[in-house]
Design a protein around this motif. Structure first.
Motif, PDB file in Angstrom:
ATOM      1  N   ALA A 218      14.341-113.058 -75.770  1.00  0.00           N
ATOM      2  CA  ALA A 218      14.523-112.318 -74.514  1.00  0.00           C
ATOM      3  C   ALA A 218      13.198-111.727 -74.058  1.00  0.00           C
ATOM      4  N   TYR A 219      13.164-111.362 -72.778  1.00  0.00           N
ATOM      5  CA  TYR A 219      12.041-110.590 -72.247  1.00  0.00           C
ATOM      6  C   TYR A 219      12.527-109.186 -71.927  1.00  0.00           C
ATOM      7  N   TRP A 220      11.768-108.226 -72.385  1.00  0.00           N
ATOM      8  CA  TRP A 220      12.106-106.822 -72.111  1.00  0.00           C
ATOM      9  C   TRP A 220      11.013-106.202 -71.252  1.00  0.00           C
ATOM     10  N   ASP A 221      11.448-105.470 -70.276  1.00  0.00           N
ATOM     11  CA  ASP A 221      10.556-104.886 -69.269  1.00  0.00           C
ATOM     12  C   ASP A 221      10.026-103.509 -69.706  1.00  0.00           C
ATOM     13  N   ASN A 222       8.783-103.227 -69.333  1.00  0.00           N
ATOM     14  CA  ASN A 222       8.314-101.837 -69.423  1.00  0.00           C
ATOM     15  C   ASN A 222       7.427-101.454 -68.243  1.00  0.00           C
ATOM     16  N   GLY A 223       7.635-102.065 -67.113  1.00  0.00           N
ATOM     17  CA  GLY A 223       6.978-101.588 -65.896  1.00  0.00           C
ATOM     18  C   GLY A 223       5.497-101.873 -65.776  1.00  0.00           C
ATOM     19  N   PHE A 224       4.884-101.167 -64.842  1.00  0.00           N
ATOM     20  CA  PHE A 224       3.481-101.431 -64.488  1.00  0.00           C
ATOM     21  C   PHE A 224       2.522-100.443 -65.154  1.00  0.00           C
ATOM     22  N   HIS A 225       1.329-100.944 -65.417  1.00  0.00           N
ATOM     23  CA  HIS A 225       0.281-100.134 -66.056  1.00  0.00           C
ATOM     24  C   HIS A 225      -0.348 -99.127 -65.100  1.00  0.00           C
ATOM     25  N   MET A 226      -0.621 -97.950 -65.641  1.00  0.00           N
ATOM     26  CA  MET A 226      -1.535 -96.998 -65.011  1.00  0.00           C
ATOM     27  C   MET A 226      -2.853 -97.137 -65.795  1.00  0.00           C
ATOM     28  N   VAL A 227      -3.881 -96.424 -65.355  1.00  0.00           N
ATOM     29  CA  VAL A 227      -5.154 -96.508 -66.072  1.00  0.00           C
ATOM     30  C   VAL A 227      -5.779 -95.117 -66.082  1.00  0.00           C
ATOM     31  N   SER A 228      -6.513 -94.798 -67.132  1.00  0.00           N
ATOM     32  CA  SER A 228      -6.995 -93.417 -67.254  1.00  0.00           C
ATOM     33  C   SER A 228      -8.366 -93.329 -67.887  1.00  0.00           C
ATOM     34  N   ALA A 229      -8.976 -92.167 -67.685  1.00  0.00           N
ATOM     35  CA  ALA A 229     -10.278 -91.846 -68.294  1.00  0.00           C
ATOM     36  C   ALA A 229     -10.468 -90.336 -68.148  1.00  0.00           C
ATOM     37  N   ASN A 230     -11.631 -89.868 -68.488  1.00  0.00           N
ATOM     38  CA  ASN A 230     -11.888 -88.438 -68.282  1.00  0.00           C
ATOM     39  C   ASN A 230     -12.580 -88.162 -66.956  1.00  0.00           C
ATOM     40  N   ARG A 231     -12.665 -89.208 -66.135  1.00  0.00           N
ATOM     41  CA  ARG A 231     -13.107 -88.997 -64.756  1.00  0.00           C
ATOM     42  C   ARG A 231     -12.158 -89.757 -63.827  1.00  0.00           C
ATOM     43  N   PRO A 232     -12.065 -89.344 -62.578  1.00  0.00           N
ATOM     44  CA  PRO A 232     -11.136 -90.031 -61.668  1.00  0.00           C
ATOM     45  C   PRO A 232     -11.547 -91.491 -61.473  1.00  0.00           C
ATOM     46  N   LEU A 233     -10.570 -92.365 -61.490  1.00  0.00           N
ATOM     47  CA  LEU A 233     -10.829 -93.798 -61.278  1.00  0.00           C
ATOM     48  C   LEU A 233     -10.203 -94.191 -59.940  1.00  0.00           C
ATOM     49  N   LEU A 234     -11.010 -94.140 -58.898  1.00  0.00           N
ATOM     50  CA  LEU A 234     -10.473 -94.425 -57.562  1.00  0.00           C
ATOM     51  C   LEU A 234     -11.107 -95.664 -56.929  1.00  0.00           C
ATOM     52  N   HIS A 235     -12.340 -95.926 -57.337  1.00  0.00           N
ATOM     53  CA  HIS A 235     -13.060 -97.099 -56.813  1.00  0.00           C
ATOM     54  C   HIS A 235     -13.528 -97.934 -57.999  1.00  0.00           C
ATOM     55  N   PRO A 236     -13.697 -99.235 -57.798  1.00  0.00           N
ATOM     56  CA  PRO A 236     -14.179-100.068 -58.907  1.00  0.00           C
ATOM     57  C   PRO A 236     -15.429 -99.488 -59.578  1.00  0.00           C
ATOM     58  N   ALA A 237     -16.329 -98.915 -58.799  1.00  0.00           N
ATOM     59  CA  ALA A 237     -17.581 -98.388 -59.374  1.00  0.00           C
ATOM     60  C   ALA A 237     -17.321 -97.266 -60.385  1.00  0.00           C
ATOM     61  N   ASP A 238     -16.186 -96.606 -60.268  1.00  0.00           N
ATOM     62  CA  ASP A 238     -15.886 -95.497 -61.189  1.00  0.00           C
ATOM     63  C   ASP A 238     -15.713 -95.973 -62.636  1.00  0.00           C
ATOM     64  N   PHE A 239     -15.488 -97.271 -62.809  1.00  0.00           N
ATOM     65  CA  PHE A 239     -15.283 -97.826 -64.157  1.00  0.00           C
ATOM     66  C   PHE A 239     -16.592 -98.134 -64.876  1.00  0.00           C
ATOM     67  N   GLN A 240     -17.679 -98.090 -64.121  1.00  0.00           N
ATOM     68  CA  GLN A 240     -18.959 -98.546 -64.651  1.00  0.00           C
ATOM     69  C   GLN A 240     -19.282 -97.913 -66.010  1.00  0.00           C
ATOM     70  N   GLY A 241     -19.473 -98.778 -67.011  1.00  0.00           N
ATOM     71  CA  GLY A 241     -19.928 -98.308 -68.328  1.00  0.00           C
ATOM     72  C   GLY A 241     -18.861 -97.679 -69.209  1.00  0.00           C
ATOM     73  N   LEU A 242     -17.630 -97.560 -68.723  1.00  0.00           N
ATOM     74  CA  LEU A 242     -16.591 -96.927 -69.552  1.00  0.00           C
ATOM     75  C   LEU A 242     -16.062 -97.900 -70.603  1.00  0.00           C
ATOM     76  N   LYS A 243     -15.850 -97.390 -71.807  1.00  0.00           N
ATOM     77  CA  LYS A 243     -15.215 -98.207 -72.848  1.00  0.00           C
ATOM     78  C   LYS A 243     -13.700 -98.065 -72.679  1.00  0.00           C
ATOM     79  N   ILE A 244     -13.048 -99.168 -72.410  1.00  0.00           N
ATOM     80  CA  ILE A 244     -11.605 -99.123 -72.131  1.00  0.00           C
ATOM     81  C   ILE A 244     -10.842 -99.867 -73.223  1.00  0.00           C
ATOM     82  N   ARG A 245      -9.876 -99.178 -73.804  1.00  0.00           N
ATOM     83  CA  ARG A 245      -9.050 -99.845 -74.818  1.00  0.00           C
ATOM     84  C   ARG A 245      -8.075-100.801 -74.136  1.00  0.00           C
ATOM     85  N   ILE A 246      -8.010-102.030 -74.662  1.00  0.00           N
ATOM     86  CA  ILE A 246      -6.987-102.977 -74.208  1.00  0.00           C
ATOM     87  C   ILE A 246      -6.175-103.427 -75.420  1.00  0.00           C
ATOM     88  N   SER A 247      -4.998-103.981 -75.147  1.00  0.00           N
ATOM     89  CA  SER A 247      -4.087-104.277 -76.258  1.00  0.00           C
ATOM     90  C   SER A 247      -4.311-105.649 -76.877  1.00  0.00           C
TER      91      SER A 247
END
Ligand code: LMR
Length: 333
Positions: A142-171
Protein backbone atom coordinates in the motif's frame (compact mmCIF):
# COMPACT_ATOMS: atom_id res chain seq x y z
CA UNK A 1 -2.68 -29.09 10.39
CA UNK A 2 0.53 -30.25 8.76
CA UNK A 3 0.04 -27.81 5.89
CA UNK A 4 -0.60 -24.97 8.30
CA UNK A 5 2.50 -25.77 10.31
CA UNK A 6 4.71 -26.02 7.27
CA UNK A 7 3.42 -22.75 5.92
CA UNK A 8 3.83 -21.06 9.24
CA UNK A 9 7.34 -22.40 9.69
CA UNK A 10 8.25 -20.97 6.32
CA UNK A 11 7.02 -17.65 7.64
CA UNK A 12 7.85 -16.68 11.18
CA UNK A 13 6.09 -18.71 13.76
CA UNK A 14 6.59 -18.52 17.44
CA UNK A 15 5.14 -20.72 20.12
CA UNK A 16 4.39 -18.83 23.24
CA UNK A 17 5.84 -20.75 26.22
CA UNK A 18 3.36 -23.28 27.51
CA UNK A 19 1.14 -23.12 24.44
CA UNK A 20 0.52 -26.10 22.21
CA UNK A 21 0.76 -26.05 18.44
CA UNK A 22 -2.95 -25.31 18.25
CA UNK A 23 -2.29 -21.86 19.66
CA UNK A 24 0.79 -21.22 17.56
CA UNK A 25 0.97 -17.55 16.89
CA UNK A 26 2.51 -15.69 13.99
CA UNK A 27 4.40 -12.64 15.12
CA UNK A 28 4.69 -9.76 12.70
CA UNK A 29 7.14 -7.05 13.60
CA UNK A 30 6.23 -3.70 12.06
CA UNK A 31 9.12 -1.29 12.40
CA UNK A 32 9.09 2.40 11.55
CA UNK A 33 10.95 5.59 12.37
CA UNK A 34 8.27 8.12 13.29
CA UNK A 35 6.20 8.75 16.43
CA UNK A 36 2.97 6.90 17.17
CA UNK A 37 1.13 10.19 16.99
CA UNK A 38 1.57 10.72 13.22
CA UNK A 39 -0.35 9.41 10.21
CA UNK A 40 2.07 6.49 9.76
CA UNK A 41 2.24 5.79 13.49
CA UNK A 42 -1.53 5.67 13.74
CA UNK A 43 -1.78 3.61 10.56
CA UNK A 44 0.58 0.98 11.95
CA UNK A 45 -1.46 0.74 15.15
CA UNK A 46 -4.69 0.50 13.15
CA UNK A 47 -3.21 -2.36 11.12
CA UNK A 48 -2.21 -4.12 14.36
CA UNK A 49 -5.72 -3.74 15.78
CA UNK A 50 -7.44 -5.03 12.63
CA UNK A 51 -4.94 -7.81 11.85
CA UNK A 52 -5.23 -9.26 15.34
CA UNK A 53 -9.02 -8.96 15.27
CA UNK A 54 -9.51 -10.50 11.82
CA UNK A 55 -7.18 -13.42 12.51
CA UNK A 56 -8.73 -14.06 15.93
CA UNK A 57 -5.35 -13.57 17.54
CA UNK A 58 -3.52 -16.06 15.32
CA UNK A 59 -1.38 -13.13 14.30
CA UNK A 60 0.21 -10.77 16.75
CA UNK A 61 1.54 -7.50 15.33
CA UNK A 62 4.29 -5.82 17.30
CA UNK A 63 4.72 -2.19 16.29
CA UNK A 64 8.11 -0.61 16.95
CA UNK A 65 7.92 3.16 16.35
CA UNK A 66 10.58 5.88 16.57
CA UNK A 67 13.50 3.83 15.17
CA UNK A 68 13.32 1.74 18.36
CA UNK A 69 14.42 -1.38 16.50
CA UNK A 70 16.16 -0.05 13.41
CA UNK A 71 17.14 3.22 11.79
CA UNK A 72 16.38 4.08 8.17
CA UNK A 73 18.94 2.04 6.27
CA UNK A 74 19.12 -0.81 8.76
CA UNK A 75 15.40 -1.48 8.67
CA UNK A 76 15.49 -2.28 4.96
CA UNK A 77 18.32 -4.75 5.53
CA UNK A 78 16.37 -6.20 8.45
CA UNK A 79 13.36 -6.75 6.20
CA UNK A 80 15.47 -8.56 3.65
CA UNK A 81 17.00 -10.73 6.35
CA UNK A 82 13.62 -11.43 7.93
CA UNK A 83 14.27 -9.80 11.31
CA UNK A 84 11.21 -7.61 10.73
CA UNK A 85 8.20 -8.37 8.57
CA UNK A 86 6.61 -5.00 7.70
CA UNK A 87 8.02 -1.54 7.10
CA UNK A 88 6.61 1.68 5.72
CA UNK A 89 9.63 3.74 4.65
CA UNK A 90 9.26 6.97 2.80
CA UNK A 91 9.61 6.31 -0.93
CA UNK A 92 12.65 8.61 -0.83
CA UNK A 93 14.57 5.79 0.85
CA UNK A 94 14.40 3.02 -1.74
CA UNK A 95 17.63 3.62 -3.65
CA UNK A 96 19.71 1.41 -1.30
CA UNK A 97 17.41 -1.43 -2.40
CA UNK A 98 18.41 -0.75 -5.97
CA UNK A 99 15.10 0.85 -6.97
CA UNK A 100 15.75 4.50 -7.74
CA UNK A 101 12.55 5.03 -9.71
CA UNK A 102 10.54 5.79 -6.55
CA UNK A 103 12.53 9.01 -6.26
CA UNK A 104 10.53 10.44 -9.17
CA UNK A 105 7.79 11.06 -6.60
CA UNK A 106 10.11 13.55 -4.88
CA UNK A 107 10.22 15.91 -7.84
CA UNK A 108 9.54 19.44 -6.63
CA UNK A 109 6.07 20.86 -7.22
CA UNK A 110 5.04 17.59 -8.89
CA UNK A 111 1.61 17.12 -7.29
CA UNK A 112 -0.41 20.30 -7.25
CA UNK A 113 -2.51 19.20 -4.30
CA UNK A 114 -3.41 16.22 -2.14
CA UNK A 115 -6.22 15.05 -4.39
CA UNK A 116 -3.86 14.96 -7.37
CA UNK A 117 -1.32 12.99 -5.37
CA UNK A 118 -3.92 10.47 -4.17
CA UNK A 119 -5.34 9.93 -7.65
CA UNK A 120 -1.92 9.47 -9.19
CA UNK A 121 -0.85 6.83 -6.67
CA UNK A 122 -4.00 4.82 -7.27
CA UNK A 123 -3.18 4.76 -10.97
CA UNK A 124 -0.66 2.91 -13.09
CA UNK A 125 2.46 4.53 -11.67
CA UNK A 126 1.86 3.21 -8.14
CA UNK A 127 1.57 -0.36 -9.37
CA UNK A 128 4.46 0.03 -11.81
CA UNK A 129 6.73 1.07 -8.95
CA UNK A 130 5.64 -1.88 -6.84
CA UNK A 131 6.54 -4.19 -9.72
CA UNK A 132 10.08 -2.84 -9.57
CA UNK A 133 10.37 -4.17 -6.02
CA UNK A 134 9.54 -7.74 -6.97
CA UNK A 135 13.00 -8.58 -8.23
CA UNK A 136 14.36 -7.56 -4.85
CA UNK A 137 12.18 -10.05 -2.97
CA UNK A 138 10.00 -7.25 -1.63
CA UNK A 139 6.26 -6.78 -2.13
CA UNK A 140 4.48 -3.45 -1.90
CA UNK A 141 1.15 -3.61 -0.11
CA UNK A 142 0.00 0.00 0.00
CA UNK A 143 0.89 3.67 -0.22
CA UNK A 144 0.38 5.79 2.86
CA UNK A 145 0.16 9.55 2.70
CA UNK A 146 1.88 12.12 4.89
CA UNK A 147 1.30 15.35 3.01
CA UNK A 148 3.64 18.02 1.74
CA UNK A 149 7.05 19.08 3.01
CA UNK A 150 7.81 22.35 4.73
CA UNK A 151 11.42 23.52 4.99
CA UNK A 152 13.28 25.21 7.83
CA UNK A 153 16.48 26.82 9.04
CA UNK A 154 17.53 29.42 11.56
CA UNK A 155 16.94 32.16 9.03
CA UNK A 156 13.83 32.87 6.95
CA UNK A 157 13.76 30.95 3.67
CA UNK A 158 11.71 33.07 1.29
CA UNK A 159 13.87 33.32 -1.83
CA UNK A 160 16.15 30.74 -3.43
CA UNK A 161 19.16 32.87 -2.44
CA UNK A 162 18.28 32.40 1.23
CA UNK A 163 19.43 28.76 0.95
CA UNK A 164 22.93 29.70 -0.10
CA UNK A 165 25.53 27.68 1.82
CA UNK A 166 23.09 26.05 4.25
CA UNK A 167 23.62 22.40 5.15
CA UNK A 168 20.22 20.77 4.72
CA UNK A 169 19.38 17.32 6.00
CA UNK A 170 17.61 15.10 3.47
CA UNK A 171 16.21 11.63 4.01
CA UNK A 172 17.79 9.82 1.06
CA UNK A 173 16.46 10.89 -2.31
CA UNK A 174 18.91 12.21 -4.89
CA UNK A 175 16.05 14.23 -6.34
CA UNK A 176 15.82 16.16 -3.07
CA UNK A 177 19.60 16.40 -3.16
CA UNK A 178 19.31 18.07 -6.57
CA UNK A 179 16.60 20.58 -5.78
CA UNK A 180 18.44 21.70 -2.68
CA UNK A 181 21.63 22.05 -4.73
CA UNK A 182 19.66 24.06 -7.31
CA UNK A 183 19.09 26.71 -4.64
CA UNK A 184 22.69 26.74 -3.48
CA UNK A 185 22.46 24.65 -0.33
CA UNK A 186 24.47 21.61 0.68
CA UNK A 187 22.23 18.58 1.18
CA UNK A 188 23.26 15.77 3.48
CA UNK A 189 21.60 12.38 3.94
CA UNK A 190 21.00 11.50 7.58
CA UNK A 191 18.85 9.00 9.45
CA UNK A 192 15.61 10.46 10.76
CA UNK A 193 16.44 9.58 14.36
CA UNK A 194 19.56 11.76 14.23
CA UNK A 195 17.98 14.91 12.85
CA UNK A 196 16.90 16.64 16.07
CA UNK A 197 20.36 16.51 17.57
CA UNK A 198 22.02 17.48 14.31
CA UNK A 199 19.82 20.58 14.11
CA UNK A 200 20.37 21.38 17.76
CA UNK A 201 24.15 21.15 17.56
CA UNK A 202 24.47 22.76 14.14
CA UNK A 203 25.75 19.66 12.34
CA UNK A 204 23.11 20.67 9.80
CA UNK A 205 21.41 24.06 9.44
CA UNK A 206 18.04 23.00 8.16
CA UNK A 207 15.72 20.25 6.99
CA UNK A 208 12.46 19.52 5.23
CA UNK A 209 9.53 17.54 6.57
CA UNK A 210 5.81 17.52 7.13
CA UNK A 211 4.13 19.31 10.02
CA UNK A 212 3.37 16.06 11.87
CA UNK A 213 7.05 15.11 11.82
CA UNK A 214 8.19 18.62 12.81
CA UNK A 215 5.88 18.58 15.80
CA UNK A 216 6.45 15.06 17.08
CA UNK A 217 10.24 15.26 16.65
CA UNK A 218 10.29 18.77 18.13
CA UNK A 219 12.18 20.16 15.13
CA UNK A 220 10.24 23.41 15.62
CA UNK A 221 12.12 23.86 18.91
CA UNK A 222 15.50 23.87 17.17
CA UNK A 223 14.62 25.76 13.98
CA UNK A 224 13.87 29.47 14.21
CA UNK A 225 12.05 29.68 10.86
CA UNK A 226 9.81 27.26 8.99
CA UNK A 227 8.51 28.01 5.50
CA UNK A 228 5.23 26.34 4.58
CA UNK A 229 6.50 25.83 1.08
CA UNK A 230 4.86 22.46 0.38
CA UNK A 231 7.44 22.00 -2.36
CA UNK A 232 7.48 18.19 -2.41
CA UNK A 233 5.36 15.32 -1.17
CA UNK A 234 6.07 12.71 1.51
CA UNK A 235 4.54 9.28 1.04
CA UNK A 236 5.31 5.81 2.28
CA UNK A 237 5.29 2.40 0.66
CA UNK A 238 4.18 -0.32 3.04
CA UNK A 239 6.41 -3.26 2.19
CA UNK A 240 6.88 -6.88 3.21
CA UNK A 241 9.39 -9.61 2.51
CA UNK A 242 7.74 -11.54 -0.34
CA UNK A 243 8.90 -14.95 0.86
CA UNK A 244 7.42 -14.28 4.27
CA UNK A 245 4.13 -12.91 2.95
CA UNK A 246 3.62 -15.66 0.39
CA UNK A 247 4.55 -18.27 2.97
CA UNK A 248 1.65 -17.31 5.23
CA UNK A 249 -1.36 -19.62 5.27
CA UNK A 250 -3.82 -18.40 2.62
CA UNK A 251 -6.66 -17.69 5.03
CA UNK A 252 -4.38 -15.66 7.27
CA UNK A 253 -3.05 -13.65 4.35
CA UNK A 254 -6.57 -12.86 3.18
CA UNK A 255 -7.37 -11.42 6.58
CA UNK A 256 -4.12 -9.48 6.70
CA UNK A 257 -4.77 -8.06 3.23
CA UNK A 258 -8.18 -6.93 4.44
CA UNK A 259 -6.65 -5.37 7.56
CA UNK A 260 -4.04 -3.61 5.42
CA UNK A 261 -6.64 -2.26 2.97
CA UNK A 262 -8.68 -0.82 5.82
CA UNK A 263 -5.64 0.54 7.67
CA UNK A 264 -4.60 2.20 4.40
CA UNK A 265 -7.98 3.89 3.93
CA UNK A 266 -7.83 5.03 7.53
CA UNK A 267 -4.28 6.42 7.28
CA UNK A 268 -4.93 8.20 4.02
CA UNK A 269 -8.14 9.67 5.40
CA UNK A 270 -6.44 11.21 8.45
CA UNK A 271 -3.15 12.42 6.93
CA UNK A 272 -4.29 15.90 5.87
CA UNK A 273 -6.07 16.64 9.14
CA UNK A 274 -3.18 15.25 11.22
CA UNK A 275 -0.82 17.66 9.48
CA UNK A 276 -3.23 20.58 9.83
CA UNK A 277 -3.56 19.87 13.54
CA UNK A 278 0.22 19.54 13.88
CA UNK A 279 0.71 22.87 12.14
CA UNK A 280 -1.81 24.51 14.47
CA UNK A 281 0.06 23.04 17.46
CA UNK A 282 3.39 24.36 16.14
CA UNK A 283 1.84 27.80 15.70
CA UNK A 284 0.37 27.70 19.19
CA UNK A 285 3.66 26.61 20.77
CA UNK A 286 5.26 29.70 19.23
CA UNK A 287 8.80 28.32 19.28
CA UNK A 288 9.41 29.06 15.61
CA UNK A 289 8.28 31.62 13.06
CA UNK A 290 6.14 30.26 10.25
CA UNK A 291 6.32 31.79 6.79
CA UNK A 292 4.02 31.50 3.81
CA UNK A 293 5.34 32.00 0.29
CA UNK A 294 3.69 34.63 -1.87
CA UNK A 295 2.70 33.52 -5.36
CA UNK A 296 5.70 35.38 -6.79
CA UNK A 297 8.09 33.76 -4.31
CA UNK A 298 6.72 30.34 -5.16
CA UNK A 299 7.44 30.98 -8.83
CA UNK A 300 11.03 31.93 -7.91
CA UNK A 301 11.46 28.57 -6.14
CA UNK A 302 9.85 26.68 -8.98
CA UNK A 303 12.14 28.27 -11.53
CA UNK A 304 15.23 27.69 -9.40
CA UNK A 305 14.37 24.03 -8.85
CA UNK A 306 13.23 23.31 -12.41
CA UNK A 307 16.64 21.90 -13.54
CA UNK A 308 15.95 18.92 -11.28
CA UNK A 309 13.46 17.68 -13.88
CA UNK A 310 16.07 17.46 -16.62
CA UNK A 311 18.57 15.92 -14.23
CA UNK A 312 16.00 13.36 -13.04
CA UNK A 313 15.96 11.54 -16.39
CA UNK A 314 19.43 10.19 -15.77
CA UNK A 315 18.52 9.14 -12.25
CA UNK A 316 15.04 7.64 -12.42
CA UNK A 317 14.73 7.01 -16.16
CA UNK A 318 12.27 8.25 -18.71
CA UNK A 319 9.68 5.51 -18.20
CA UNK A 320 8.51 6.53 -14.76
CA UNK A 321 8.58 10.20 -15.78
CA UNK A 322 6.34 9.40 -18.75
CA UNK A 323 3.96 7.49 -16.52
CA UNK A 324 3.76 10.40 -14.12
CA UNK A 325 3.32 12.91 -16.92
CA UNK A 326 0.44 10.87 -18.28
CA UNK A 327 -1.15 10.32 -14.90
CA UNK A 328 -0.89 13.98 -13.94
CA UNK A 329 -1.61 15.27 -17.42
CA UNK A 330 1.47 17.51 -17.36
CA UNK A 331 4.45 17.98 -19.64
CA UNK A 332 7.76 16.88 -18.20
CA UNK A 333 10.40 18.48 -20.32
C1 LMR B 1 12.34 11.34 7.07
O1 LMR B 1 13.30 10.58 7.22
O2 LMR B 1 12.44 12.58 7.06
C2 LMR B 1 10.96 10.78 6.93
O3 LMR B 1 10.96 9.93 5.87
C3 LMR B 1 10.55 10.08 8.15
C4 LMR B 1 9.22 9.45 7.95
O4 LMR B 1 9.18 8.23 7.89
O5 LMR B 1 8.24 10.18 7.85
Amino acid sequence: MRKWLLAAAAAAIFLAPGLGAAQAQIIIKFSHVVANDTPKGKGALKFKELAEKYTNGKVKVEVYPNSQLFKDKEEIEALQLGSVQILAPSTAKFAPLGVKEFEALDLPWLFKDEATYAKAMKGAVGQWLFKKLEAKGISGLAYWDNGFHMVSANRPLLHPADFQGLKIRISGSKIADQYFRNVGSIPQIMAFSEVYQALQTGVVDGCENTASNYLTQKFDEVQKHITMSYHAHLQYAVIVNTKFWNGLPGDIRTQLDKAMAEATDYTNSIAVKENEDALAAIKKAGKTTLHELTAAERVEWQKAMQPTYTWAKGRVGQEVLNLLAKELDVKMN
